[in-house]
Design a protein around this motif. Structure first.
Motif, PDB file in Angstrom:
ATOM      1  N   GLN A 171       0.852  -1.196   0.000  1.00 59.38           N
ATOM      2  CA  GLN A 171       0.000   0.000   0.000  1.00 59.38           C
ATOM      3  C   GLN A 171       0.883   1.239   0.000  1.00 59.38           C
ATOM      4  OE1 GLN A 171      -2.865   0.143   3.202  1.00 59.38           O
ATOM      5  NE2 GLN A 171      -3.675   2.144   2.614  1.00 59.38           N
ATOM      6  N   THR A 172       0.428   2.293  -0.663  1.00 55.70           N
ATOM      7  CA  THR A 172       1.110   3.592  -0.666  1.00 55.70           C
ATOM      8  C   THR A 172       0.107   4.668  -0.286  1.00 55.70           C
ATOM      9  OG1 THR A 172       2.525   2.847  -2.482  1.00 55.70           O
ATOM     10  CG2 THR A 172       2.504   5.204  -2.016  1.00 55.70           C
ATOM     11  N   ASP A 173       0.474   5.527   0.671  1.00 55.72           N
ATOM     12  CA  ASP A 173      -0.441   6.598   1.068  1.00 55.72           C
ATOM     13  C   ASP A 173       0.279   7.568   1.991  1.00 55.72           C
ATOM     14  OD1 ASP A 173      -2.878   8.011   1.253  1.00 55.72           O
ATOM     15  OD2 ASP A 173      -4.006   6.132   1.332  1.00 55.72           O
ATOM     16  N   ALA A 174      -0.408   8.655   2.339  1.00 57.17           N
ATOM     17  CA  ALA A 174       0.097   9.582   3.344  1.00 57.17           C
ATOM     18  C   ALA A 174       0.096   8.888   4.704  1.00 57.17           C
ATOM     19  CB  ALA A 174      -0.772  10.838   3.387  1.00 57.17           C
ATOM     20  N   ARG A 197      -6.442   4.082   7.697  1.00 56.12           N
ATOM     21  CA  ARG A 197      -7.215   3.303   6.729  1.00 56.12           C
ATOM     22  C   ARG A 197      -6.316   2.300   6.005  1.00 56.12           C
ATOM     23  NH1 ARG A 197      -8.915   8.478   6.287  1.00 56.12           N
ATOM     24  NH2 ARG A 197      -7.688   8.896   4.428  1.00 56.12           N
ATOM     25  N   PRO A 198      -5.717   1.363   6.737  1.00 50.87           N
ATOM     26  CA  PRO A 198      -4.894   0.346   6.076  1.00 50.87           C
ATOM     27  C   PRO A 198      -5.749  -0.508   5.156  1.00 50.87           C
ATOM     28  CG  PRO A 198      -5.342  -0.292   8.338  1.00 50.87           C
ATOM     29  CD  PRO A 198      -5.862   1.112   8.189  1.00 50.87           C
ATOM     30  N   THR A 233      -4.839  -3.695   4.104  1.00 49.79           N
ATOM     31  CA  THR A 233      -4.701  -5.124   4.348  1.00 49.79           C
ATOM     32  C   THR A 233      -4.370  -5.398   5.812  1.00 49.79           C
ATOM     33  OG1 THR A 233      -2.316  -5.195   3.893  1.00 49.79           O
ATOM     34  CG2 THR A 233      -3.807  -5.420   2.001  1.00 49.79           C
ATOM     35  N   CYS A 234      -4.554  -6.655   6.224  1.00 49.39           N
ATOM     36  CA  CYS A 234      -4.166  -7.061   7.573  1.00 49.39           C
ATOM     37  C   CYS A 234      -2.676  -6.842   7.802  1.00 49.39           C
ATOM     38  CB  CYS A 234      -4.517  -8.533   7.808  1.00 49.39           C
ATOM     39  SG  CYS A 234      -6.268  -8.875   8.031  1.00 49.39           S
ATOM     40  N   PHE A 235      -1.867  -7.104   6.760  1.00 48.13           N
ATOM     41  CA  PHE A 235      -0.425  -6.936   6.904  1.00 48.13           C
ATOM     42  C   PHE A 235      -0.077  -5.493   7.240  1.00 48.13           C
ATOM     43  CE2 PHE A 235       3.690  -5.771   5.132  1.00 48.13           C
ATOM     44  CZ  PHE A 235       4.519  -6.694   5.745  1.00 48.13           C
ATOM     45  N   VAL A 236      -0.635  -4.535   6.503  1.00 51.76           N
ATOM     46  CA  VAL A 236      -0.340  -3.124   6.760  1.00 51.76           C
ATOM     47  C   VAL A 236      -0.862  -2.723   8.140  1.00 51.76           C
ATOM     48  CG1 VAL A 236      -0.781  -0.756   6.009  1.00 51.76           C
ATOM     49  CG2 VAL A 236      -0.321  -2.531   4.317  1.00 51.76           C
ATOM     50  N   ALA A 237      -2.068  -3.162   8.493  1.00 54.46           N
ATOM     51  CA  ALA A 237      -2.642  -2.818   9.791  1.00 54.46           C
ATOM     52  C   ALA A 237      -1.758  -3.307  10.931  1.00 54.46           C
ATOM     53  CB  ALA A 237      -4.038  -3.411   9.928  1.00 54.46           C
ATOM     54  N   ASN A 238      -1.229  -4.513  10.816  1.00 48.58           N
ATOM     55  CA  ASN A 238      -0.402  -5.077  11.882  1.00 48.58           C
ATOM     56  C   ASN A 238       1.021  -4.555  11.854  1.00 48.58           C
ATOM     57  OD1 ASN A 238      -2.065  -6.955  13.436  1.00 48.58           O
ATOM     58  ND2 ASN A 238      -2.267  -8.106  11.534  1.00 48.58           N
ATOM     59  N   PHE A 239       1.538  -4.247  10.656  1.00 51.31           N
ATOM     60  CA  PHE A 239       2.918  -3.763  10.580  1.00 51.31           C
ATOM     61  C   PHE A 239       3.029  -2.319  11.016  1.00 51.31           C
ATOM     62  CE2 PHE A 239       6.734  -2.152   8.453  1.00 51.31           C
ATOM     63  CZ  PHE A 239       7.652  -3.069   8.926  1.00 51.31           C
TER      64      PHE A 239
END
Length: 367
Positions: free
Chosen positions: A240-243, A250-251, A253-259
């Motif tokens: 994912q790419t974002d500010a 607003r992650p 995926t689960c990976f982004v949310a947990n990382f």
């Protein structure tokens, strides 16, 4: 004194084309076009495409083995892509060696010349560009003052603290006013307090110089603090790419949310999540969005907008300004994080509590 290097052009051109570039230097725009880097049968980076805007502080974030360092080394020209192309300022740099890419680089190990003084470390890149001695000295003086090392020019790197060495490394990377600055885990060797101080300093330097900056790190707090945008990588690909604020709140995926921080993934939690999950997603709730109270405590005025569950405290962790609870509710153990305040009720393992959160704070992420 404030240093404005952009007002001074460097007499370092080797030919007419280089001289024109020097006089019209602007922060670089970077573009990765479907870059793949293979090491044998292993793809360190897979079909990577992204754009970094001029003057942006852009961070590549990910765990070990995610491909973030390989992406930086490809941009620096230290390794060549197996497929794809990289553009800097609209021009392909595939055939341009690293020493001709006009970039400043700061490594985790600082990479200072141990046999040279601080002043000579800063003079070296200017000397290599053909700058006259008097101009070199004036620029080094200004830069030393800018990074708060005015009285340290005669010292050897071994006589400096880690934070001071990092300032020298940043100063050396910036002193020739490159359009592109690359940072490889720049604060990884510092302790927590020094990292915090250097984050403030790096933000200030980026704001002042406006150089397009690419930073690689595995430190989530560092990425959130410094960046205009963040790309999270996983297994050589973009997740994912974002500010920073959007990425955290607003992650995708689960990976982004947990990382990127802690997350409660509400998959088969043992209680009904009142917000319906779109197909293929699960509910996610950040720990700081959950309120904890005694089971019999009065409900909040906005109770009609909240979801309530009861649970049993399994653990309480005190962390200075924060207190963290692990609460078993239904089939799940929820992480709850609250700021410590005077007069606040403290719950212990075995206590029965009520948890509540705004239904609007629930997010939905893909697995």
């Amino acid at each position: 004194m404030t240093l404005h290097l952009k007002s001074t052009s460097l007499p370092i051109a080797e030919d007419a084309e280089d001289e024109a570039l020097e006089k019209n230097r602007v922060p670089a725009q970077i573009e990765f076009r479907r870059i793949t880097k293979m090491y044998g049968a292993v793809a360190a980076v897979k079909d990577l495409s992204l754009v970094v805007h001029r003057g942006e502080f852009f961070t590549i974030l990910g765990p070990s083995g995610s491909g973030k360092t390989t992406a930086l080394m490809l941009l620096a020209g230290f390794v060549a892509p197996t497929e794809g192309d990289i553009l800097i300022g609209g021009n392909s740099v595939g055939a341009v060696p690293s020493y001709r890419r006009d970039q400043g680089i700061v490594f985790q190990s600082y990479a200072l010349f141990p046999h040279l003084t601080v002043r000579r470390n800063l003079e070296f890149p200017l000397e290599m560009r053909g700058m006259k001695a008097a101009e070199r000295a004036a620029r080094v003086d200004r830069m030393l003052e800018r990074v708060h090392l005015k009285d340290f020019g005669g010292r050897m790197p071994s006589q400096l603290s880690g934070g001071q060495q990092q300032r020298v490394a940043l100063a050396r990377a910036l002193i020739a006013d490159p359009p592109l600055l690359l940072l490889d885990e720049p604060l990884g060797a510092l302790d927590r307090n020094l990292r915090d101080q250097m984050q403030v300093e790096m933000k200030s330097l980026h704001k002042e110089f406006g150089i397009t900056t690419i930073c690689v790190t595995h430190d989530q707090e560092e990425a959130l603090t410094l960046s205009d945008r963040i790309v999270v990588m996983r297994d050589g690909q973009i997740e994912q790419t974002d500010a920073p604020e959007a990425l955290y709140d607003r992650p995708a995926t689960c990976f982004v949310a947990n990382f990127l921080g802690e997350a409660n993934i509400l998959e088969n939690p043992g209680f009904e999540v009142e917000s319906a999950s779109p197909f293929g997603t699960v509910a996610m709730l950040r720990p700081e969005r959950i309120c904890v109270a005694a089971r019999a405590a009065p409900k909040r005025a906005d109770a009609d907008q909240r979801q309530f569950v009861t649970g049993i405290v399994e653990d309480m962790i005190y962390a200075g300004p924060l207190r963290k609870y692990h609460v078993r509710a239904g089939n799940s153990v929820l992480i709850v994080r609250e700021h410590v305040a005077a007069g606040q009720q403290v719950f212990r393992p075995g206590d029965e509590v009520r948890l509540d959160w705004l239904r609007s704070d629930v997010r939905f992420v893909t697995a």
